[in-house]
Design a protein around this motif. Structure first.
Motif, PDB file in Angstrom:
ATOM      1  N   PRO A   5       0.823  -1.214   0.000  1.00  0.00           N
ATOM      2  CA  PRO A   5       0.000   0.000   0.000  1.00  0.00           C
ATOM      3  C   PRO A   5       0.855   1.263   0.000  1.00  0.00           C
ATOM      4  N   VAL A  38      -0.862  11.692   9.934  1.00  0.00           N
ATOM      5  CA  VAL A  38      -1.181  10.296   9.633  1.00  0.00           C
ATOM      6  C   VAL A  38      -1.224   9.565  10.956  1.00  0.00           C
ATOM      7  N   ASP A  39      -2.371   8.943  11.291  1.00  0.00           N
ATOM      8  CA  ASP A  39      -2.459   8.261  12.578  1.00  0.00           C
ATOM      9  C   ASP A  39      -2.099   6.786  12.452  1.00  0.00           C
ATOM     10  N   SER A  40      -1.936   6.130  13.589  1.00  0.00           N
ATOM     11  CA  SER A  40      -1.495   4.740  13.604  1.00  0.00           C
ATOM     12  C   SER A  40      -2.533   3.787  13.023  1.00  0.00           C
ATOM     13  N   GLY A  41      -3.786   4.211  12.941  1.00  0.00           N
ATOM     14  CA  GLY A  41      -4.831   3.373  12.369  1.00  0.00           C
ATOM     15  C   GLY A  41      -4.984   3.515  10.871  1.00  0.00           C
ATOM     16  N   GLY A  42      -4.153   4.364  10.252  1.00  0.00           N
ATOM     17  CA  GLY A  42      -4.206   4.539   8.801  1.00  0.00           C
ATOM     18  C   GLY A  42      -5.013   5.740   8.351  1.00  0.00           C
ATOM     19  N   THR A  63       2.130   4.818   1.118  1.00  0.00           N
ATOM     20  CA  THR A  63       2.256   5.455   2.424  1.00  0.00           C
ATOM     21  C   THR A  63       2.297   6.963   2.253  1.00  0.00           C
ATOM     22  N   ILE A  92      -5.739   9.561   7.509  1.00  0.00           N
ATOM     23  CA  ILE A  92      -4.877  10.617   6.966  1.00  0.00           C
ATOM     24  C   ILE A  92      -5.650  11.933   7.015  1.00  0.00           C
ATOM     25  N   GLN A 131     -11.230   2.175   3.077  1.00  0.00           N
ATOM     26  CA  GLN A 131     -12.560   2.141   3.694  1.00  0.00           C
ATOM     27  C   GLN A 131     -13.498   3.103   2.970  1.00  0.00           C
ATOM     28  N   LEU A 179      -9.845   7.810   4.904  1.00  0.00           N
ATOM     29  CA  LEU A 179      -9.576   6.440   5.339  1.00  0.00           C
ATOM     30  C   LEU A 179      -9.394   5.560   4.102  1.00  0.00           C
TER      31      LEU A 179
END
Length: 90
Positions: A2, A34-38, A4, A40, A56, A53
């Motif tokens: 993916p 950018v958070d740890s859960g993906g 980044t 942005i 998602q 997201l």
């Protein structure tokens, strides 16, 4: 693998599943977090700040990266300072 994203990257909106946003495909913005859960967070050029997201229902693409990603197959090529000659001190 993916894509980044990093703060400072410029991105373009491809699609979003958010039914309440006024953003439309083609709008551009700058990644601010950018958070740890993906997730942005993006400051869009139109003034909106909205998190995306990827995977998602939201899709963005890079326009430019803030820092080029490191090459995985090349050694570190950072410039080295020349050695100093301490034998000629007064």
């Amino acid at each position: 693998m993916p894509d980044t994203f990093q703060p400072g990257d410029r991105v373009e909106l491809i699609a979003t599943s958010d039914p309440y946003t006024r953003l439309v495909p083609g709008q551009q913005g700058t990644v601010i977090h950018v958070d740890s859960g993906g997730g942005i967070a993006i400051h869009w050029d139109c003034g909106s700040i909205l998190g995306m997201l990827p995977g998602q229902g939201d899709e963005i693409r890079h326009i430019t990266r803030s820092v080029p990603p490191p090459a995985m197959d090349q050694p570190d090529t950072a410039p080295q300072a020349p050695p100093t000659d301490d034998s000629q001190q007064p």
